[in-house]
Scaffold this motif. Structure first.
Motif, PDB file in Angstrom:
ATOM      1  N   THR A   5     -11.340  -2.522  -3.472  1.00 11.35           N
ATOM      2  CA  THR A   5      -9.988  -2.913  -3.857  1.00 11.35           C
ATOM      3  C   THR A   5      -9.956  -3.443  -5.282  1.00 11.35           C
ATOM      4  OG1 THR A   5      -9.472  -3.449  -1.558  1.00 11.35           O
ATOM      5  CG2 THR A   5      -8.032  -4.354  -3.239  1.00 11.35           C
ATOM      6  N   GLN A   6     -10.892  -4.297  -5.648  1.00 11.18           N
ATOM      7  CA  GLN A   6     -10.936  -4.832  -7.007  1.00 11.18           C
ATOM      8  C   GLN A   6     -11.204  -3.732  -8.031  1.00 11.18           C
ATOM      9  OE1 GLN A   6     -14.008  -7.767  -6.493  1.00 11.18           O
ATOM     10  NE2 GLN A   6     -12.566  -9.402  -6.005  1.00 11.18           N
ATOM     11  N   GLY A  29      -9.941   0.552   0.380  1.00 11.38           N
ATOM     12  CA  GLY A  29     -10.583  -0.760   0.445  1.00 11.38           C
ATOM     13  C   GLY A  29      -9.860  -1.734   1.348  1.00 11.38           C
ATOM     14  N   ARG A  30      -8.517  -1.666   1.397  1.00 11.65           N
ATOM     15  CA  ARG A  30      -7.756  -2.570   2.252  1.00 11.65           C
ATOM     16  C   ARG A  30      -7.681  -2.073   3.689  1.00 11.65           C
ATOM     17  NH1 ARG A  30      -2.854  -3.655  -2.117  1.00 11.65           N
ATOM     18  NH2 ARG A  30      -4.063  -5.027  -3.495  1.00 11.65           N
ATOM     19  N   ALA A  63      -0.431  -2.726  -6.950  1.00 15.11           N
ATOM     20  CA  ALA A  63      -1.825  -3.009  -6.598  1.00 15.11           C
ATOM     21  C   ALA A  63      -2.167  -4.479  -6.814  1.00 15.11           C
ATOM     22  CB  ALA A  63      -2.757  -2.119  -7.420  1.00 15.11           C
ATOM     23  N   VAL A  65      -7.827   1.419  -3.780  1.00 21.55           N
ATOM     24  CA  VAL A  65      -7.080   0.258  -3.292  1.00 21.55           C
ATOM     25  C   VAL A  65      -6.714   0.434  -1.822  1.00 21.55           C
ATOM     26  CG1 VAL A  65      -4.896  -0.973  -3.490  1.00 21.55           C
ATOM     27  CG2 VAL A  65      -6.203  -0.451  -5.538  1.00 21.55           C
ATOM     28  N   ASP A 102       0.828  -1.203   0.000  1.00 23.03           N
ATOM     29  CA  ASP A 102       0.000   0.000   0.000  1.00 23.03           C
ATOM     30  C   ASP A 102       0.865   1.257   0.000  1.00 23.03           C
ATOM     31  OD1 ASP A 102      -2.262  -1.604   0.097  1.00 23.03           O
ATOM     32  OD2 ASP A 102      -2.283  -1.632   2.288  1.00 23.03           O
TER      33      ASP A 102
END
Length: 283
Positions: free
Chosen positions: A86-87, A71-72, A128, A68, A10
């Motif tokens: 994330t996707q 989302g994580r 990513a 990303v 990240d």
């Protein structure tokens, strides 16, 4: 969001997004070398002069990086059009790298902004995609904080005496010494009675103190621990519904052993069973 749950991957995503944002202000094309009064005026536009390239390459990569990372960092995944953040963010970073690759191939004289943007989008998309799969990128970006001082057994923040259970500075007596020996700092007690003699009945408050002192019995010693990823904490009665979620970067107190799991205590005093103890960090 839990910032301490971010990984090194990240961090690479964030760094590449910053470089991509800087590249958007640099020139996309370089003027051909020319000297003399008949040279045409140089025109070196940046990404903000081309709306299509700005949206499809630079802003798409930056927005993808934000999705990303966010989302994580969320404890529960959020979905957009059937995909979690994330996707969706990974798809945007790949799209930005694809656009940058074919744009720089089609360009005649690529400037610093275009070259730097291509490098940033390639690194961004690679980080990513590869962060969940490569061990070096899955490592935490920031280590878990160490507790300032171990607290006594009980609720966090509760006032405890200096010699409380588990306190490292508590005075220890030599092995085999009796608590009532005045030479070792203990308090004097009544003389020993013959075997079989009935001891006087203790007072109520003395009995409660003796029970409290004997409470932490057994071989288990409470300790501080932190989880590597967010994990649910279940009720002690075996209910399948979690009562809390343990977050990475926070220290919790393990107060008992329950089979392969641990009975953990949260910062607000709730107790439950942590069933998955793999990879926990002891304090």
């Amino acid at each position: 969001m839990n910032i301490r749950s971010l990984t090194r991957g990240d961090g690479v995503v964030i760094g590449a997004a910053v470089v991509l944002f800087i590249a958007s202000f640099l020139s996309l094309t370089s003027a051909p070398s020319c000297a003399g009064q008949f040279c045409p005026p140089s025109d070196e536009p940046n990404a903000w002069d081309s709306l299509s390239l700005l949206m499809s390459m630079f802003l798409a990569g930056i927005i993808g990086a934000v999705l990303v990372v966010v989302g994580r960092s969320l404890p529960q995944p959020k979905k957009v059009a059937g995909l979690d953040l994330t996707q969706f963010g990974v798809a945007l970073t790949i799209f930005a790298a694809w656009t940058a690759f074919w744009t720089i191939i089609d360009a005649r004289n690529s400037g610093a902004g275009m070259i730097l943007g291509l490098i940033a989008t390639l690194v961004l998309a690679a980080a990513a995609v590869a962060s969940p799969m490569i061990g070096a990128l899955k490592a935490p970006l920031m280590g878990a904080p160490k507790p300032a001082a171990p607290q006594a057994y009980g609720y966090p923040g509760a006032a405890q005496p200096a010699g409380g259970y588990g306190y490292p500075g508590a005075a220890q007596q030599p092995y085999g010494a009796q608590a009532g020996d005045p030479s070792l700092g203990g308090q004097p007690h009544a003389q020993a009675q013959p075997f079989g003699a009935q001891a006087p009945a203790p007072e109520a408050h003395q009995d409660s103190q003796a029970q409290a002192a004997a409470a932490p019995a057994g071989d288990f010693a409470p300790f501080w621990f932190a989880v590597p990823v967010a994990r649910p904490l279940y009720a002690e009665d075996g209910s399948p519904t979690p009562i809390a979620e343990l977050a990475p970067g926070t220290w919790y107190l393990a107060v008992d052993q329950r089979g392969p799991g641990l009975v953990a205590q949260t910062q607000d005093g709730r107790r439950g069973v942590l069933q998955d103890t793999t990879g926990i960090q002891r304090g």
